[in-house]
Design an enzyme around this catalytic site. Structure first.
Site, mmCIF file in Angstrom:
data_model
loop_
_atom_site.group_PDB
_atom_site.id
_atom_site.type_symbol
_atom_site.label_atom_id
_atom_site.label_comp_id
_atom_site.label_asym_id
_atom_site.label_seq_id
_atom_site.Cartn_x
_atom_site.Cartn_y
_atom_site.Cartn_z
ATOM 1 N N CYS A 269 0.832 -1.197 0.000
ATOM 2 C CA CYS A 269 0.000 0.000 0.000
ATOM 3 C C CYS A 269 0.871 1.253 0.000
ATOM 4 C CB CYS A 269 -0.868 0.027 1.245
ATOM 5 S SG CYS A 269 -1.838 -1.448 1.455
ATOM 6 N N ARG B 282 4.597 0.607 -6.774
ATOM 7 C CA ARG B 282 4.612 -0.345 -5.643
ATOM 8 C C ARG B 282 3.608 -1.466 -5.820
ATOM 9 N NH1 ARG B 282 6.388 2.266 -0.668
ATOM 10 N NH2 ARG B 282 4.804 1.170 0.510
ATOM 11 N N TRP C 21 -3.001 -2.486 -1.585
ATOM 12 C CA TRP C 21 -2.624 -3.827 -2.060
ATOM 13 C C TRP C 21 -3.306 -4.775 -1.102
ATOM 14 C CZ3 TRP C 21 0.001 -8.207 -0.408
ATOM 15 C CH2 TRP C 21 0.479 -9.060 -1.413
ATOM 16 N N ASN D 267 -1.145 1.139 6.076
ATOM 17 C CA ASN D 267 -0.324 0.125 5.407
ATOM 18 C C ASN D 267 0.147 -0.824 6.506
ATOM 19 O OD1 ASN D 267 1.250 -1.358 3.721
ATOM 20 N ND2 ASN D 267 2.883 0.166 3.499
ATOM 21 N N GLY D 268 -0.051 -2.128 6.316
ATOM 22 C CA GLY D 268 0.371 -3.101 7.336
ATOM 23 C C GLY D 268 -0.750 -4.093 7.579
ATOM 24 N N GLU E 66 18.067 -16.528 -10.277
ATOM 25 C CA GLU E 66 17.642 -15.146 -10.522
ATOM 26 C C GLU E 66 17.022 -15.015 -11.911
ATOM 27 O OE1 GLU E 66 17.009 -12.763 -8.805
ATOM 28 O OE2 GLU E 66 16.923 -11.068 -10.167
ATOM 29 N N LYS F 91 13.209 -13.696 -12.506
ATOM 30 C CA LYS F 91 12.895 -12.561 -13.390
ATOM 31 C C LYS F 91 11.831 -12.963 -14.403
ATOM 32 C CE LYS F 91 14.057 -9.617 -11.716
ATOM 33 N NZ LYS F 91 14.449 -10.111 -10.435
ATOM 34 N N GLU G 133 8.282 -13.774 -12.744
ATOM 35 C CA GLU G 133 7.545 -12.710 -12.047
ATOM 36 C C GLU G 133 7.006 -11.657 -13.016
ATOM 37 O OE1 GLU G 133 9.574 -10.170 -9.234
ATOM 38 O OE2 GLU G 133 11.464 -10.440 -10.254
ATOM 39 N N HIS H 290 19.676 -35.997 -11.076
ATOM 40 C CA HIS H 290 18.987 -36.395 -9.825
ATOM 41 C C HIS H 290 17.507 -36.037 -9.875
ATOM 42 C CE1 HIS H 290 22.903 -37.297 -8.182
ATOM 43 N NE2 HIS H 290 23.321 -36.158 -8.711
ATOM 44 N N LYS I 115 6.399 -4.010 -4.745
ATOM 45 C CA LYS I 115 7.822 -3.683 -4.778
ATOM 46 C C LYS I 115 8.486 -3.982 -3.435
ATOM 47 C CE LYS I 115 11.716 -2.323 -6.290
ATOM 48 N NZ LYS I 115 12.446 -3.277 -7.149
#
Ligand code: AGP
Length: 619
Positions: A2, A27, A74, A100-101, A491, A495, A498, A514, A614
């Site tokens: 948020c 964000r 969010w 926010n939280g 990584e 990338k 996402e 394996h 973010k």
């Protein structure tokens, strides 16, 4: 996560709030709203969807008030909807709150407030805060907020206004960032620096349990018990244009191409007369001499940077190094002591799990070093020492320049420790620093080729899209690497998934037999990192095994590699020749661009991918 914005001054609050919220769109959010006080009347407008939906709703009837708060949500509790969007109000519509939280005890509080007659209209945890403040309000909004937050468990950054106290905003925070922007005849409150940079560069970073009351001419901070607190303002050194696209189609692309300059700037700032210096570091050299082991703790991309750091530290600082995701470290009862250096890596410095891991490490007596990008962030402030990456604002949700900046800091920290502990001779350090500087220059050279020349990665992305549909959307990616580039395999996969939502997995190539080799048929595209290294021949064996089973391969090699052409792989990408230990700084660039161009082909929102934020400031 948020976004919170608040304004009090002489301008129309609506315009300032919408601008501030637009600066925080990166964000990630699913709804937005504002509350403005005009002539002691409270106006609230909030809509599910992007900020434009709210702006369109508002534009015909501009609200004229000069005190207001705004929010981009969010969703954590309750679906994205107009009713669940913030601000949330009390029963009489006199108090508005943005938050926010996560309020972990909100159900218990909600039941108790309902029993006292309060009426709720949303599914959110936040609405409980508005009714709590209403319960305690008796003419002083600051006092009412202080009493209300004492009952909250969990995390919060809030901004609150009361229609009878026009010209005043109250803010409070616990484990969620909140700043005050100091203007001339106006003041601001926000959850993030970009929200206020159009108006001021002077900020106060609030700390946990701070309660701030701002008017257009005053900022008063007290703690939760009412004691007056003084906080020194900071000046933000970067400007809002750095938080703009500057002609690039996406922030992510801009930030990919900034990496060479960012790493070269880190080198210029941190290497003086051939010696690594960290001016802001408050951890003594004797501590680096004393520690017996290192544990690196982070999330997501920062975790992958930490994994790379392990290879570099063990290679040259000769200290045993473990790496943990923050969410595992904080709950697994880690064996760390006062002789452990815990390194918390976090671009935002606000990731909830990483902040909790930091506190757990301090509770166990460890020395905690933070590697952060955001000045004054919670993790930066709570660690025993911090090294800033100074990568500038990273706006895209998918982290790129922060990653290579973190890698650069790990190389430098390793050289710094190696000098203190004498695990590398002075001449050896000079050679390492020379190779590191060469690698940084080669980053810009490689980026220059991609920026100006034919971009084969965009072409591969187009090929993949055609193939993906040919295979009825069953194709996906496997990334394989060994040794210091293994974290880059993880990584590269992160990338891709996402921002393109295509399944992708990174694996140590030595693990293929394996299990993963069972995946190989004509569906997956396999990215193999086979640069010049002591395990190059092993990678060639992996490539042959994949080829024999019909896998399609993109292979990253060192330029001038003559061997690879005998293996009939589908696509080859070359990177400049550097020592293997430094190659991750170069290898990651084509991996980032491949992900970018695949997502571009599929037409997704690259800077604000679905479901992602973010900075994950809640668990
Ligand atoms: C990386 O592209 C993601 N956005 C995510 O994994 C991110 O790296 C992670 O959330 C950690 O964030 P931090 O570095 O701000 O702590």
């Amino acid at each position: 996560m948020c976004g919170i914005a608040g304004y009090v001054g002489d301008k129309d609050a609506q315009g300032v709030l919408l601008k501030s919220l637009s600066r925080m769109e990166y964000r990630g959010y699913d709804s937005a709203g504002i509350a403005v006080i005009e002539d002691r009347r409270m106006f609230v407008a909030k809509k599910k969807g992007k900020l434009k939906v709210l702006a369109d709703e508002l534009c015909p009837n501009q609200i004229k008030g000069t005190t207001g708060i705004g929010h981009s949500r969010w969703a954590t509790h309750g679906v994205p909807s107009d009713a669940n969007a913030h601000p949330h109000c009390d029963c009489k519509g006199k108090i508005a709150v943005v938050h926010n939280g996560i309020i972990e005890n909100y159900l218990e509080l909600k039941s108790s407030l309902k029993r006292e007659g309060h009426k709720f209209i949303s599914e959110t945890d936040t609405e409980v805060i508005a009714h709590l403040i209403e319960k305690f309000y008796s003419g002083d909004i600051t006092e009412a907020v202080r009493k209300a937050i004492k009952l909250l468990h969990g995390s919060y950054a809030i901004a609150v206004i009361h229609k009878d106290e026009q010209g005043k905003i109250v803010g409070a925070r616990l484990d969620s960032p909140l700043i005050v922007g100091l203007g001339k005849g106006e003041n601001f409150i926000a959850s993030d620096v970009p929200a206020i940079l159009d108006y001021t560069h002077k900020v106060i970073y609030l700390d946990n349990n701070d309660v701030v009351t701002i008017t257009k001419d005053s900022v008063a901070i007290q703690n939760i018990t009412g004691r007056i607190i003084h906080r020194k303002p900071s000046v933000i050194k970067w400007n809002i244009s750095q938080a703009e696209k500057c002609g690039y189609k996406h922030f992510m692309l801009k930030e990919i191409f900034e990496q060479g300059d960012v790493v070269e700037k880190i080198i210029d700032e941190r290497i003086r007369d051939g010696r690594v210096e960290f001016d802001e570091l408050k951890i003594k050299e004797s501590d680096f001499r004393r520690i017996k082991n290192i544990t690196i703790v982070a999330c997501g991309t920062a975790y992958h940077a930490g994994l790379t750091g392990k290879y570099v530290i063990e290679e040259h600082a000769k200290i045993p190094c473990t790496v943990d995701t923050s969410s595992e470290f904080r709950y697994r009862n880690p064996v760390v002591t006062k002789d452990t250096l815990v390194i918390i890596v976090s671009q935002s410095g606000e990731t909830a799990d990483s902040l909790a891991a930091l506190r757990e490490a301090k509770r166990r007596g460890c020395v905690v070093l933070a590697i952060c990008n955001v000045l004054g962030s919670s993790i930066a402030r709570e660690a025993n020492g911090v090294i800033y990456t100074h990568a500038g604002p990273e706006i895209a949700v998918a982290s790129t320049k922060a990653y290579t900046a973190q890698l650069a800091i790990f190389y430098l920290v390793t050289f710094y420790i190696a000098r203190i502990r004498k695990t590398v001779s002075p001449s050896g350090l000079k050679a390492l620093i020379r190779e590191f500087k060469k690698c940084a220059a080669l980053m810009n050279e490689l980026l220059g080729e991609y920026r100006s020349g034919y971009n084969m990665l965009a072409a591969y992305a187009q090929e993949f899209k055609k193939y993906y549909h040919l295979k009825h959307n069953k194709s996906y990616f496997l990334y394989l690497a060994r040794n210091v580039n293994y974290p880059n395999a993880l990584e590269g996969a992160l990338k891709l998934k996402e921002i393109s939502y295509i399944s992708a997995e990174g694996y140590p190539a030595g693990e293929m037999k394996h299990g993963p080799i069972a995946l190989i048929d004509e569906n997956p595209w396999v990215v193999c990192i086979a640069v010049k290294s002591k395990t190059y021949d092993k990678m060639l064996s992996n490539i042959q095994e994949i080829k024999a089973r019909g896998g399609i391969m993109i292979v990253i090699v060192t330029e001038g590699d003559k061997e690879i052409m005998h293996h009939n792989v589908n696509y080859v990408i070359e990177i400049p020749s550097v020592e293997e230990l430094f190659s991750p700084l170069l290898v990651v660039i084509p991996l980032q661009l491949l992900a970018y161009y695949v997502a571009l082909e599929f037409g997704y929102d690259i800077d604000q991918p679905r479901n992602l934020a973010k900075s994950v400031t809640v668990e």
